[in-house]
Enzyme design. Sequence first.
Site, PDB file in Angstrom:
ATOM      1  N   ASP A 282       0.891  -1.162   0.000  1.00  0.00           N
ATOM      2  CA  ASP A 282       0.000   0.000   0.000  1.00  0.00           C
ATOM      3  C   ASP A 282       0.930   1.213   0.000  1.00  0.00           C
ATOM      4  OD1 ASP A 282      -2.133   1.710   0.186  1.00  0.00           O
ATOM      5  OD2 ASP A 282      -2.609   1.251   2.266  1.00  0.00           O
ATOM      6  N   CYS A 335      -3.396   5.175  -3.480  1.00  0.00           N
ATOM      7  CA  CYS A 335      -4.643   5.945  -3.436  1.00  0.00           C
ATOM      8  C   CYS A 335      -4.445   7.300  -4.118  1.00  0.00           C
ATOM      9  CB  CYS A 335      -5.150   6.114  -2.006  1.00  0.00           C
ATOM     10  SG  CYS A 335      -3.983   6.859  -0.857  1.00  0.00           S
TER      11      CYS A 335
END
Length: 393
Positions: A282, A335
């Site tokens: 991530d 993201c």
Amino acid sequence: MTPAARVQAAIDILDQVVAAARGQGASADRLAAEWFRQRRFVGSKDRRAIRELVWSAIRACGEVPASGRAALLRLAIDDPSLASLFDGSTYGPAPIAAGEPVAEAGVMPRWLADTMAASGLDTNEQAALLGRAPLDIRVNTLKTDRDTLASDLPVAAETTAAPHGLRLPLGTAAESWPAFADGLFEVQDTGSQLACAALGAMPGESVVDLCAGAGGKTLALAAAMGNVGRLLACDIDRARLQRLAPRAERAGALAETRLLDPGREPEALADWQGQADAVLVDAPCSGTGTWRRNPEARWRLTPAAVQRYQAMQARVLDVAAGLVRPGGRIGFITCSLLDAEGADGLAAFLARHPGFRVDPVVAPLGRAHGGGWRLSPYHDGTDGFFFARIVRV
């Protein structure tokens, strides 16, 4: 408080937000919370009204405004009732003077709009990045299932495209419910749930969450694995990683943790070299896909910062490559919707590591993009994500 006093309060908070954006200081949420903490006499109705003014002004200004007053004047330009509150009354803002600075309207700084367009995001996509984010939760399948939890919640919940996702009405104080304290769910955007699920973690596997932070995706991995196998959560931030233990205990999730030294990750993970079935990355990024939750973040971003994130992503992906066994896989998640932090990083990794290939991802929302998969607020109603699954051949 009078309506004019609310406007002046919003200006005061916005002045701090603008200064923090220029100096990479605290977030708008933290600044507003501290402002209210120091003024406990401000009632809940006033707080809501002030916060609405602050965040509306943040969303309305593309470039960093000159001041909080200039930001509020941007709203007043199109709202005569708001303009009338600049009346010079006690605790209210001074009257509007002819020719005084007014913040420039827009969705984001011009350089960012150009970069977004080059990444395939048109004006509609860009504008949607500043909408209002929904409230999604992930049902913890270690303790319950989606239908059971939905039927027991005190509000009506909609199912989302994520297998264990529910969407709650905006403003719901979900983390105050007994079900949250009992670990039956975690607050997690549907897009984040889908990106994590794309790794395909399974019971009995050895899995590493390389950038675990406070462990939101670690908990999702533990649930996917049914607590069977080995799960290691790593991060370089001690404070964030320490938040995982109480969350895991509440969720009934089993995971080891390991604090890493920046630049020395392979040494700390020597026992995992070539052993992992799956590694979740991530990756650190600018967070452009999460602007709905912190819209002032677009004022903080610079081209140099994007380059730094690119370098950090490359470093973490290279570390992940050393951990994966032959036939194992890496889940690359960011993201951000900037190709520089997603598709370009994926292509650069594959060029550096010819022993890896992309394993195509198909998710119930989103579309293929740059060798991976993209989710966006405009098309999918989720936070913005780019993710890919990479297999060691």
